[in-house]
Design a protein around this motif. Sequence first.
Motif, PDB file in Angstrom:
ATOM      1  N   ASN A 135      13.008  -1.657  13.085  1.00 41.20           N
ATOM      2  CA  ASN A 135      13.886  -0.763  12.319  1.00 41.20           C
ATOM      3  C   ASN A 135      13.046   0.200  11.468  1.00 41.20           C
ATOM      4  OD1 ASN A 135      16.519   0.082  11.579  1.00 41.20           O
ATOM      5  ND2 ASN A 135      16.308  -0.969   9.627  1.00 41.20           N
ATOM      6  N   ASP A 136      12.397   1.146  12.147  1.00 43.01           N
ATOM      7  CA  ASP A 136      11.532   2.092  11.447  1.00 43.01           C
ATOM      8  C   ASP A 136      12.021   3.521  11.687  1.00 43.01           C
ATOM      9  OD1 ASP A 136      10.901   2.510  14.103  1.00 43.01           O
ATOM     10  OD2 ASP A 136       8.858   1.739  13.967  1.00 43.01           O
ATOM     11  N   GLU A 137      11.228   4.499  11.260  1.00 40.43           N
ATOM     12  CA  GLU A 137      11.631   5.898  11.375  1.00 40.43           C
ATOM     13  C   GLU A 137      11.835   6.314  12.830  1.00 40.43           C
ATOM     14  OE1 GLU A 137      12.496   8.244   9.193  1.00 40.43           O
ATOM     15  OE2 GLU A 137      12.421   6.694   7.666  1.00 40.43           O
ATOM     16  N   SER A 173      19.767   7.108  -1.398  1.00 41.54           N
ATOM     17  CA  SER A 173      18.879   6.028  -1.862  1.00 41.54           C
ATOM     18  C   SER A 173      19.564   4.674  -1.795  1.00 41.54           C
ATOM     19  CB  SER A 173      18.411   6.312  -3.293  1.00 41.54           C
ATOM     20  OG  SER A 173      19.517   6.435  -4.175  1.00 41.54           O
ATOM     21  N   VAL A 176      19.573   3.494   1.926  1.00 41.08           N
ATOM     22  CA  VAL A 176      18.218   3.098   2.313  1.00 41.08           C
ATOM     23  C   VAL A 176      17.864   1.742   1.714  1.00 41.08           C
ATOM     24  CG1 VAL A 176      15.768   3.672   2.053  1.00 41.08           C
ATOM     25  CG2 VAL A 176      17.409   5.468   2.659  1.00 41.08           C
ATOM     26  N   ARG A 177      18.230   1.527   0.431  1.00 44.78           N
ATOM     27  CA  ARG A 177      17.943   0.251  -0.219  1.00 44.78           C
ATOM     28  C   ARG A 177      18.751  -0.880   0.416  1.00 44.78           C
ATOM     29  NH1 ARG A 177      15.714  -0.656  -5.363  1.00 44.78           N
ATOM     30  NH2 ARG A 177      14.947   1.465  -5.067  1.00 44.78           N
ATOM     31  N   GLU A 179      19.782  -1.088   3.525  1.00 46.29           N
ATOM     32  CA  GLU A 179      19.145  -1.431   4.803  1.00 46.29           C
ATOM     33  C   GLU A 179      17.858  -2.220   4.591  1.00 46.29           C
ATOM     34  OE1 GLU A 179      20.074   1.205   8.591  1.00 46.29           O
ATOM     35  OE2 GLU A 179      18.748   2.204   7.183  1.00 46.29           O
ATOM     36  N   SER A 180      17.082  -1.838   3.579  1.00 43.02           N
ATOM     37  CA  SER A 180      15.798  -2.511   3.364  1.00 43.02           C
ATOM     38  C   SER A 180      15.984  -3.987   3.042  1.00 43.02           C
ATOM     39  CB  SER A 180      15.015  -1.817   2.238  1.00 43.02           C
ATOM     40  OG  SER A 180      15.608  -2.072   0.977  1.00 43.02           O
ATOM     41  N   HIS A 181      17.107  -4.330   2.404  1.00 46.58           N
ATOM     42  CA  HIS A 181      17.362  -5.725   2.045  1.00 46.58           C
ATOM     43  C   HIS A 181      18.043  -6.517   3.159  1.00 46.58           C
ATOM     44  CE1 HIS A 181      15.959  -5.627  -2.025  1.00 46.58           C
ATOM     45  NE2 HIS A 181      16.816  -4.708  -2.421  1.00 46.58           N
ATOM     46  N   GLN A 184      17.605  -6.759   8.990  1.00 46.31           N
ATOM     47  CA  GLN A 184      16.402  -7.524   9.270  1.00 46.31           C
ATOM     48  C   GLN A 184      15.667  -6.968  10.489  1.00 46.31           C
ATOM     49  OE1 GLN A 184      17.790 -11.565   9.539  1.00 46.31           O
ATOM     50  NE2 GLN A 184      18.510 -11.599   7.427  1.00 46.31           N
ATOM     51  N   THR A 185      14.504  -7.558  10.771  1.00 46.51           N
ATOM     52  CA  THR A 185      13.634  -7.004  11.799  1.00 46.51           C
ATOM     53  C   THR A 185      14.281  -6.979  13.182  1.00 46.51           C
ATOM     54  OG1 THR A 185      12.635  -9.201  12.044  1.00 46.51           O
ATOM     55  CG2 THR A 185      11.515  -7.639  10.598  1.00 46.51           C
TER      56      THR A 185
END
Length: 229
Positions: A135-137, A173, A176-177, A179-181, A184-185
């Motif tokens: 899950n990257d750019e 923001s 994005v936050r 998704e970051s939490h 998962q991978t």
Amino acid sequence: MELPQLKVERLYRQISNLLIGCIQRGQFPPGTMLPPERELAKQLGVSRSSIREALIALEINGWVEIRTGNGVFVCQPQQQEAESSVSDEFSLKSLIKARQIFEAMAAELAARNATDDQRAELQEITQDLIQLNVNDEKFLREDKRFHLMISEMTGNEVLRDMMEYLWNKRKSSRFVRLESHYAQTHFPLEMNRDHENIAQAIIDRDPQLARQYMELHLQHVYDRLFIEK
């Protein structure tokens, strides 16, 4: 006598500001952990998804730190911003639900209206997308291509612009936050199974199945970000 206008606040903001008040009054001292999502939801009579969105807003504003799998901790005073309330922006839950409604319609129209060349291009995009499992750019860039391609296949340029608008909302923001939490991978692996089903239904010219798979896809996104731990 002039009466003040009533202001309608989004639920996540009401919850955020209520919790800020509790922190300021010392009910949740710095360094301590807030009650779990489930307990907060029960006490406040709201859904866990609303609690989660409120906590994300609090973290963005420096009031708490979310340690996924460990809990939500109140920050030290110097980490907290001067603002004593959370700004009222669009609801992240509403964004995903709006996409679910809009994109289900778009997928159905794409299955009806797409040209052969567009179907071939969608197949190529899907093949590129399913090669990515992080899950990257790069994944997000190809994911965007996939969804924008489907909106183009509707044959309506306004719908394509609307899709661009909805997609760009995820750059906030708070999203994005979130998704970051909680994304998962293995998130792309789950999403790509959906992408393949959606693409195949459109390529097979099956409008109802395309709508069904797209609705299910956005429900999976919602569940991953707001329901699952």
